[in-house]
Structures are given as structure tokens and as C-alpha cells.
Write a protein that holds these residues in place. Structure first.
Motif, short mmCIF file in Angstrom:
data_model
loop_
_atom_site.label_atom_id
_atom_site.label_comp_id
_atom_site.label_asym_id
_atom_site.label_seq_id
_atom_site.Cartn_x
_atom_site.Cartn_y
_atom_site.Cartn_z
N ARG A 6 0.84 -1.20 0.00
CA ARG A 6 0.00 0.00 0.00
C ARG A 6 0.87 1.24 0.00
O ARG A 6 2.05 1.19 0.35
N GLN A 7 0.24 2.36 -0.37
CA GLN A 7 0.92 3.64 -0.35
C GLN A 7 1.23 4.01 1.10
O GLN A 7 0.40 3.81 1.99
N ALA A 20 5.42 3.62 -1.78
CA ALA A 20 4.65 2.45 -1.32
C ALA A 20 5.57 1.47 -0.62
O ALA A 20 6.78 1.44 -0.86
N TYR A 47 -0.49 0.95 -10.57
CA TYR A 47 -0.75 2.34 -10.19
C TYR A 47 -0.49 3.27 -11.38
O TYR A 47 -1.30 4.15 -11.68
#
Length: 158
Positions: free
Chosen positions: A8-9, A44, A93
Motif C-alpha cells: 500500500r501507499q 509504497a 498504479y
């Protein structure tokens, strides 16, 4: 890769955990979060049991935009597919953001990384880039390095 990995970011609340994995006083995570807040990068990490196992940066303002940079997997987490998963997350992304290509640079002598990127569909462009930069070593000391990299690209629209 096991199901216990989440990519995840990064957010500001992750700072303490991210800083715990870098050399003393390096300020890497703090700097990347600052650049992310300014819209220059996406930062990330792969998380295992609430600890960062690896990280990656998607540079949105480099000479080759967007550029996958600073892929790193903690030594204790290597050979578990985390680098591959971080690359896949970054590709997704970039594609969802509207980019049709993704770039990266890899050291001319970094055979392991070159093999990974080629396996993932990145191809050399024939362009070289030499960069001199300062970094903090594992003992917290500032050092200078110069490296020559091959620029690779991957189409995201195939």
C-alpha cells in the motif's frame, strides 16, 4: 509470496516503522513522504506483520516519467516475491493513473536486478545515465557514490 504481505501507499503514520529500517539519521522515509505530499512521487511499501518488508517509489517528475525507483527489499524478506509484487503494484498504479509506459534505471553491473526487470518485461532502451549522489551508510556517515545505469522501459498497454 505469502498472503501475509500487504502493499500500500505509505502515509505519515508509517514514518516510525519506515525509519526503523534505514540507517541512523538517513531521513529517507521522511523525505519521500514530503515529496509524496508535494505530488512528486508515490511511495509504497510491502508490509508484513505491520513492519515494512520492502518499498518502492514511483517518480512522477523524473526525466523518464513515470519512473520506478528505489526498489528495496529487506534482506530477511528476500526471495519471497516481494520485489516482483512491488513492481506489479507500481505498474498497476501507473497504468490506472493514465501512463502507457513505465521506466526504470538499473546499474550496469547489477545483474540480479537486471534479470528481475527483464523477467517482468522491461527492455533496455540503449540509453545510459550516470548519477553522482550523496547517501547515508549503515553507520550513519555521509558518503558519495557515482553509478552508471541503463534505462529500461515497459509498455503498460500490451
Amino acid at each position: 509470496m505469502t498472503d501475509e504481505i500487504q502493499i500500500r501507499q505509505c502515509v505519515d503514520a508509517d514514518l516510525a516503522a519506515l525509519e526503523a529500517t534505514e540507517p541512523p539519521g538517513a531521513g529517507i522515509a521522511r523525505n519521500l513522504l514530503k515529496h509524496q505530499a508535494a505530488g512528486a512521487v508515490i511511495y509504497a511499501a510491502a508490509w508484513r506483520k505491520h513492519q515494512p518488508a520492502g518499498s518502492v517509489v514511483l517518480d512522477l517528475v523524473s526525466d523518464h516519467t513515470p519512473e520506478l525507483k528505489h526498489l528495496f527489499v529487506q534482506e530477511s524478506a528476500r526471495d519471497a516475491g516481494i520485489g516482483t509484487a512491488l513492481c506489479a503494484w507500481t505498474e498497476t498504479y501507473a497504468e490506472q493513473t493514465g501512463f502507457d509506459k513505465l521506466y526504470l534505471s538499473v546499474g550496469t553491473e547489477n545483474g540480479g536486478a537486471r534479470r528481475l526487470y527483464e523477467r517482468l518485461g522491461f527492455v533496455p532502451t540503449g540509453r545510459l545515465r550516470t548519477t553522482t549522489y550523496q547517501y547515508v551508510d549503515d553507520d550513519g556517515q555521509m558518503q558519495w557514490a557515482t553509478e552508471t545505469d541503463d534505462v529500461f522501459e515497459k509498455s503498460l498497454t500490451d
